[in-house]
Design an enzyme around this catalytic site. Structure first.
Site: not given
Ligand code: DGP
Length: 116
Positions: A102, A104
């Site tokens: 992903h 950001h």
């Molecule tokens: P990383 O730490 O780079 O793997 O980013 C993962 C991101 O995913 C973190 O910023 C929070 C987001 N995240 C985790 N769980 C969920 C979820 O259930 N829904 C959404 N919309 N975001 C989530």
């Protein structure tokens, strides 16, 4: 390919709700549940790829589509002129917590450099 135990694959399949703001043949984007800036969007490939380390030759169009989505969303969110950041963490040491590739997209506030 969809991984049943992958949180982002479950968002893709509709199992887990998310505020989806962009969809294409190869990628979707949705708002981060724990935003670190006024705009914090996650842009993910539809295909399950765990980390940057798992990319293979031939994946260039998928990666390109993530950046083109970032450009479009940044414009839609009014970030293009002031600036924004796109970042992809790889593995736990860099802060990756969800193992589905992903980008950001962060913006709407001053972003310092270097990041923590
Ligand atoms: P990383 O730490 O780079 O793997 O980013 C993962 C991101 O995913 C973190 O910023 C929070 C987001 N995240 C985790 N769980 C969920 C979820 O259930 N829904 C959404 N919309 N975001 C989530």
């Amino acid at each position: 390919m969809i991984a049943e135990d992958c949180l982002f694959c479950r968002i893709l399949s509709g199992d887990i709700p998310a505020e989806i703001i962009h969809e294409s043949d190869t990628a979707i984007a949705f708002r981060d549940i724990n935003p670190q800036a006024p705009t914090h969007v996650l842009i993910i490939p539809r295909r399950h790829i765990a980390t940057i380390n798992d990319l293979e030759p031939g994946d260039e169009p998928v990666i390109g589509s993530l950046y083109l989505a970032a450009k479009q969303i940044a414009a839609e969110e009014g970030l293009a002129e002031d600036g924004y950041r796109v970042v992809m963490n790889c593995n736990e040491g860099a802060g990756q917590s969800v193992f589905h590739l992903h980008l950001h997209l962060l913006g709407g506030r001053r972003l310092d450099w270097p990041p923590g």
